[in-house]
Design an enzyme around this catalytic site. Sequence first.
Site, PDB file in Angstrom:
ATOM      1  N   ASP A  82      70.292  31.503  31.167  1.00 52.32           N
ATOM      2  CA  ASP A  82      71.201  31.764  30.891  1.00 52.32           C
ATOM      3  C   ASP A  82      71.028  33.177  30.335  1.00 52.32           C
ATOM      4  O   ASP A  82      71.803  34.406  30.650  1.00 52.32           O
ATOM      5  CB  ASP A  82      71.211  31.346  29.627  1.00 52.32           C
ATOM      6  CG  ASP A  82      72.063  29.514  30.002  1.00 52.32           C
ATOM      7  OD1 ASP A  82      73.250  29.715  31.394  1.00 52.32           O
ATOM      8  OD2 ASP A  82      71.902  28.527  29.640  1.00 52.32           O
ATOM      9  N   VAL A  83      69.576  33.647  29.143  1.00 53.93           N
ATOM     10  CA  VAL A  83      69.889  35.319  28.659  1.00 53.93           C
ATOM     11  C   VAL A  83      69.771  36.240  29.628  1.00 53.93           C
ATOM     12  O   VAL A  83      70.289  36.580  29.423  1.00 53.93           O
ATOM     13  CB  VAL A  83      68.443  34.865  28.150  1.00 53.93           C
ATOM     14  CG1 VAL A  83      68.045  36.229  27.567  1.00 53.93           C
ATOM     15  CG2 VAL A  83      68.146  33.642  26.670  1.00 53.93           C
TER      16      VAL A  83
END
Length: 405
Positions: A181-182
Amino acid sequence: MAVSEPKGALDGLVVLDLTRILAGPTATQLLGDLGATVIKIENPKTNGDDTRAWGPPYAQTTDGEQDLSAYFMAANRNKYSVAADLSSPEGQQLIKAIASQADVVIENYKPGGLEKYGLDFATLTERHPRLVCCSISGFGQTGPNRDQPGYDLMAQGYGGMMSLTGEPDGTPMKVGVGITDVMCGMYATIGVLAALRHRDATGEGQHIDLSLVDSQMAWLINEGTNFLASGDLPKRRGNAHPNIVPYDVFPCADGHVILAVGNDGQFGRFCSAVGLDQLSGDVRFVTNSLRIENRVALTAAIQARFQALAMDDILSRLREVKVPAGPIHTVGQALSTDQARARGAVVAMTHEDAAQGEVRLLGNPLKFSKTPVTYRRPPPRFGQDTDQIVRSFGQNPPKEPHSPD
């Protein structure tokens, strides 16, 4: 004469944030840190972003409500929160009004999910051709899996990362945080900035199609190209490195030490510093390629030696000869180090609804000489800025650091 504060690099940029969870909010928070005005739309039917309920822990609030989870606060500072229902005509009208004055729209609805509301890229850019839109999804806008949902854990599995993570004979493991996600959020930020440069040069906006799985596969980096070059599947090696030896975590007399020997010169200095001179002249270990070939024997010799030495002793010896080595901190230790304090790894933001009067967050690592990162707005309560934004649009969008009023 009063000295004005420097403006952020993205001062004046307006971002319409139609994202939730982590990948999209990571991107929009980063844009906000750089000075953009970010207007986050949250669904009143679900009491806002899903992560508001992903606790404990929560920030203690003066009204006792639990909508500021630590998870939500990790990716939602420097934003206005607006409660608006995309399925209602009123919500659609407000969002379209914001989009008409925005530079960027970032969304992470399922592919095609915004078309029925008239909020998709094609519809919005019919009237606003300069708009940059970034769509984040599990598998992307095309391909046989486009309609499948995606979460970080699933992307780490599908994209190959879990097959590389964990002990050799253990269960495949995800990375300890939502790194897919990051990283997807980071790619989204880069894509948005590149598209804005194109827009400023040509007047044309464009659509960015980004997926969690694509991002995950892209940052397989050397292990991905190891496979492509050799055809051999990478193996789980715990903390060991596939292309450098010794590069691992080693137990010592009172804990563990990270050792990262990156070249042959460092290996010679390492051996001399810790009393393993016999290894530096061993024909099995004189080059990195040979050390990879004989990693089992070399690892066993280092482990035997380190078990007789204390961690501070090892680190002191290796620091003196400039061989990379270090401790393994807990999160608390890491964020309390002198280095963390010197670099602003933790920031305290005043929050009028927090019982302690402030919330503590992770700082942005970017250090600019002219346009520094700013922390202007703490993570918002759900819908706290709805009335202000409704009053502001279609007049003028709010400009940082002032209130929309």
